[in-house]
Scaffold this active site. Structure first.
Site, PDB file in Angstrom:
ATOM      1  N   GLU A  43      -2.673  26.233  12.964  1.00 15.45           N
ATOM      2  CA  GLU A  43      -3.913  26.819  12.470  1.00 15.45           C
ATOM      3  C   GLU A  43      -4.757  27.305  13.647  1.00 15.45           C
ATOM      4  O   GLU A  43      -5.488  28.289  13.563  1.00 15.45           O
ATOM      5  CB  GLU A  43      -4.689  25.758  11.671  1.00 15.45           C
ATOM      6  CG  GLU A  43      -5.766  26.333  10.778  1.00 15.45           C
ATOM      7  CD  GLU A  43      -7.087  25.624  10.902  1.00 15.45           C
ATOM      8  OE1 GLU A  43      -8.044  26.241  11.397  1.00 15.45           O
ATOM      9  OE2 GLU A  43      -7.164  24.463  10.499  1.00 15.45           O
ATOM     10  N   CYS A  71      -8.489  21.149  13.335  1.00 12.02           N
ATOM     11  CA  CYS A  71      -7.128  20.860  12.885  1.00 12.02           C
ATOM     12  C   CYS A  71      -6.158  21.813  13.568  1.00 12.02           C
ATOM     13  O   CYS A  71      -6.390  23.014  13.639  1.00 12.02           O
ATOM     14  CB  CYS A  71      -7.036  21.003  11.360  1.00 12.02           C
ATOM     15  SG  CYS A  71      -7.764  19.594  10.515  1.00 12.02           S
ATOM     16  N   ARG A 121      -7.260  29.699   5.126  1.00  4.37           N
ATOM     17  CA  ARG A 121      -7.413  29.913   6.581  1.00  4.37           C
ATOM     18  C   ARG A 121      -6.852  31.261   7.041  1.00  4.37           C
ATOM     19  O   ARG A 121      -6.295  31.372   8.126  1.00  4.37           O
ATOM     20  CB  ARG A 121      -6.740  28.810   7.398  1.00  4.37           C
ATOM     21  CG  ARG A 121      -7.286  27.452   7.197  1.00  4.37           C
ATOM     22  CD  ARG A 121      -8.779  27.377   7.563  1.00  4.37           C
ATOM     23  NE  ARG A 121      -9.227  26.063   7.277  1.00  4.37           N
ATOM     24  CZ  ARG A 121      -9.547  25.669   6.044  1.00  4.37           C
ATOM     25  NH1 ARG A 121      -9.541  26.529   5.043  1.00  4.37           N
ATOM     26  NH2 ARG A 121      -9.913  24.446   5.824  1.00  4.37           N
TER      27      ARG A 121
HETATM   28  N1  EPU Z   1      -4.715  11.512   6.397  1.00  4.11           N
HETATM   29  C1  EPU Z   1      -3.913  10.512   6.896  1.00  4.11           C
HETATM   30  N2  EPU Z   1      -3.874  10.323   8.248  1.00  4.11           N
HETATM   31  C2  EPU Z   1      -4.575  11.084   9.114  1.00  4.11           C
HETATM   32  C3  EPU Z   1      -5.387  12.120   8.592  1.00  4.11           C
HETATM   33  C4  EPU Z   1      -5.445  12.312   7.229  1.00  4.11           C
HETATM   34  O1  EPU Z   1      -3.267   9.801   6.156  1.00  4.11           O
HETATM   35  O2  EPU Z   1      -4.468  10.852  10.313  1.00  4.11           O
HETATM   36  C5  EPU Z   1      -4.803  11.696   4.944  1.00  4.11           C
HETATM   37  C6  EPU Z   1      -6.197  11.383   4.432  1.00  4.11           C
HETATM   38  O3  EPU Z   1      -6.343  10.014   4.155  1.00  4.11           O
HETATM   39  C7  EPU Z   1      -6.272  12.224   3.185  1.00  4.11           C
HETATM   40  C8  EPU Z   1      -5.424  13.440   3.525  1.00  4.11           C
HETATM   41  O4  EPU Z   1      -4.603  13.064   4.632  1.00  4.11           O
HETATM   42  O5  EPU Z   1      -5.699  11.568   2.104  1.00  4.11           O
HETATM   43  C9  EPU Z   1      -6.250  14.681   3.869  1.00  4.11           C
HETATM   44  O6  EPU Z   1      -7.057  14.406   5.002  1.00  4.11           O
HETATM   45  P1  EPU Z   1      -8.551  14.950   5.139  1.00  4.11           P
HETATM   46  O7  EPU Z   1      -9.326  14.584   3.939  1.00  4.11           O
HETATM   47  O8  EPU Z   1      -9.062  14.527   6.472  1.00  4.11           O
HETATM   48  O9  EPU Z   1      -8.427  16.505   5.063  1.00  4.11           O
HETATM   49  P2  EPU Z   1      -7.476  17.496   5.843  1.00  4.11           P
HETATM   50  O10 EPU Z   1      -6.698  18.231   4.808  1.00  4.11           O
HETATM   51  O11 EPU Z   1      -6.721  16.829   6.921  1.00  4.11           O
HETATM   52  C10 EPU Z   1      -9.088  19.560   5.754  1.00  4.11           C
HETATM   53  C11 EPU Z   1      -9.261  20.683   6.732  1.00  4.11           C
HETATM   54  C12 EPU Z   1     -10.303  20.303   7.754  1.00  4.11           C
HETATM   55  C13 EPU Z   1     -11.616  19.954   7.066  1.00  4.11           C
HETATM   56  C14 EPU Z   1     -11.337  18.788   6.117  1.00  4.11           C
HETATM   57  C15 EPU Z   1     -12.575  18.342   5.335  1.00  4.11           C
HETATM   58  C16 EPU Z   1      -7.103  21.794   7.077  1.00  4.11           C
HETATM   59  C17 EPU Z   1      -5.909  21.907   7.937  1.00  4.11           C
HETATM   60  N3  EPU Z   1      -8.010  20.902   7.445  1.00  4.11           N
HETATM   61  O12 EPU Z   1      -8.548  18.475   6.516  1.00  4.11           O
HETATM   62  O13 EPU Z   1     -10.521  21.467   8.545  1.00  4.11           O
HETATM   63  O14 EPU Z   1     -12.592  19.588   8.017  1.00  4.11           O
HETATM   64  O15 EPU Z   1     -10.343  19.200   5.168  1.00  4.11           O
HETATM   65  O16 EPU Z   1     -13.090  19.358   4.568  1.00  4.11           O
HETATM   66  O17 EPU Z   1      -7.213  22.521   6.082  1.00  4.11           O
HETATM   67  C18 EPU Z   1     -10.088  22.679  10.541  1.00  4.11           C
HETATM   68  O18 EPU Z   1      -9.882  23.645   9.794  1.00  4.11           O
HETATM   69  O19 EPU Z   1     -10.029  22.759  11.774  1.00  4.11           O
HETATM   70  C19 EPU Z   1     -10.391  21.382   9.916  1.00  4.11           C
HETATM   71  C20 EPU Z   1     -10.556  20.294  10.622  1.00  4.11           C
END
Ligand code: EPU
Length: 295
Positions: A290, A220, A172
């Site tokens: 972010e 995010c 990012r």
């Molecule tokens: N999780 C929880 N509780 C929650 C949310 C997530 O326990 O409320 C757990 C999920 O179960 C999973 C882990 O956290 O095990 C990761 O969650 P997720 O797969 O939703 O991915 P993320 O890392 O939270 C990233 C990007 C998103 C992107 C998604 C999918 C970042 C900060 N976020 O989310 O990007 O859409 O992967 O590719 O890197 C953005 O940049 O604005 C964004 C939303």
């Protein structure tokens, strides 16, 4: 309107930024400028520089929080169709896209033309320029993977190009310091349109099922700390559904803040501070935002 008086067709004063952010929050921009073309953009940059006016570049406002007080400067938005052109070179499988184009439009073109490489970006509502500058992406990859060449203009009006190898695409972030991304050449690969469409749908459904896609949010809020998930940490801290004023931690994905009727940017900022404090107390992790914040 003295400084931009003769550009009245593209410059207005005191434009509420709430009209231009996905949060639908944010006070007025002293000047809001939508240049018609590159020549006019260069003129606007020159005048801002000469008059010591700070420049803010607005993409599609999907990763942005603007303070209730607004911004004392010129918000420059490359929303004119001249900044959103899309040129495909079928032989080379490259696409040149203006910074103002939406990623969504580029993805639709990819399906039509059978060009693969950007599927990981489905569901990101940003502009090409903004997405490249912060290396937007997600679990399945990021935009830096397919960038080949970027045309830029800096805040002194200097125009130049950067090849892929000159650019560092991090998590990012990039090392692009120039204020304006003007257009980007993407290197894609020919593939079956049906396969691309299927992949897009799969990734889109994963996001739709785990993120509050139909709400007022800015994606995010925090970066994932190394080897950890910000969403999971906020969730474990018991903050899902927690609200300050009209801003709430999403009950669907804890790394999203959702704005409801009556919310202010201050509510969102206070909630950001509160989340950081609680996560720090509980897990000794400092969350880094972010979302871009103009205050
Ligand atoms: N999780 C929880 N509780 C929650 C949310 C997530 O326990 O409320 C757990 C999920 O179960 C999973 C882990 O956290 O095990 C990761 O969650 P997720 O797969 O939703 O991915 P993320 O890392 O939270 C990233 C990007 C998103 C992107 C998604 C999918 C970042 C900060 N976020 O989310 O990007 O859409 O992967 O590719 O890197 C953005 O940049 O604005 C964004 C939303």
């Amino acid at each position: 309107m003295s400084i931009f008086a003769d550009l009245a067709d593209c410059a207005i004063e005191n434009e509420p930024m709430s009209r231009h952010t996905w949060f639908k929050l944010g006070g007025p921009a002293r000047y809001f400028i939508r240049p018609r073309d590159e020549a006019q953009l260069l003129e606007v940059i020159k005048r801002c520089r000469e008059n010591d006016i700070e420049m803010y570049v607005l993409g599609r406002g999907s990763n942005l929080l603007v303070a209730d007080e607004g911004v004392d400067g010129a918000v420059i938005h490359l929303g004119d169709r001249n900044f959103g052109a899309l040129d495909i070179d079928e032989k080379e499988a490259t696409v040149n896209v203006g910074a103002g184009a939406s990623l969504n439009r580029v993805l639709q073109m990819c399906v039509r033309q059978g060009l693969s490489g950007m599927e990981c970006l489905v569901g990101i509502p940003g502009s090409v320029g903004g997405s490249v500058k912060i290396n937007a992406g997600g679990r399945f990859g990021d935009i830096g993977n397919v960038c080949r060449k970027i045309r830029l203009i800096d805040s002194s009006g200097y125009q130049f190009e950067r090849e892929r190898d000159d650019i560092y695409f991090g998590y990012r972030m990039t090392n692009i310091m120039a204020r304006f991304v003007v257009d980007v050449e993407f290197q894609l690969a020919p593939d079956d349109p049906n396969r691309i469409a299927r992949l897009l749908k799969e990734i889109w459904l994963l996001k739709k099922n785990s993120q509050p896609t139909d709400t007022r949010n800015a994606g995010c809020i925090f970066k994932n700390p190394r080897a950890l998930s910000a969403g999971a940490l906020i969730d474990k801290a018991g903050l899902k559904g927690f609200s300050i004023g009209g801003a709430s931690v999403s009950t669907r994905h804890a790394n999203f803040i959702v704005a409801t009727d009556g919310a202010t940017a201050r509510d969102v900022m206070n909630l950001i501070d509160y989340i950081r404090q609680k996560v720090s107390e509980r897990f000794e992790v400092d969350l880094e935002t972010e979302v871009e914040i103009w205050k």
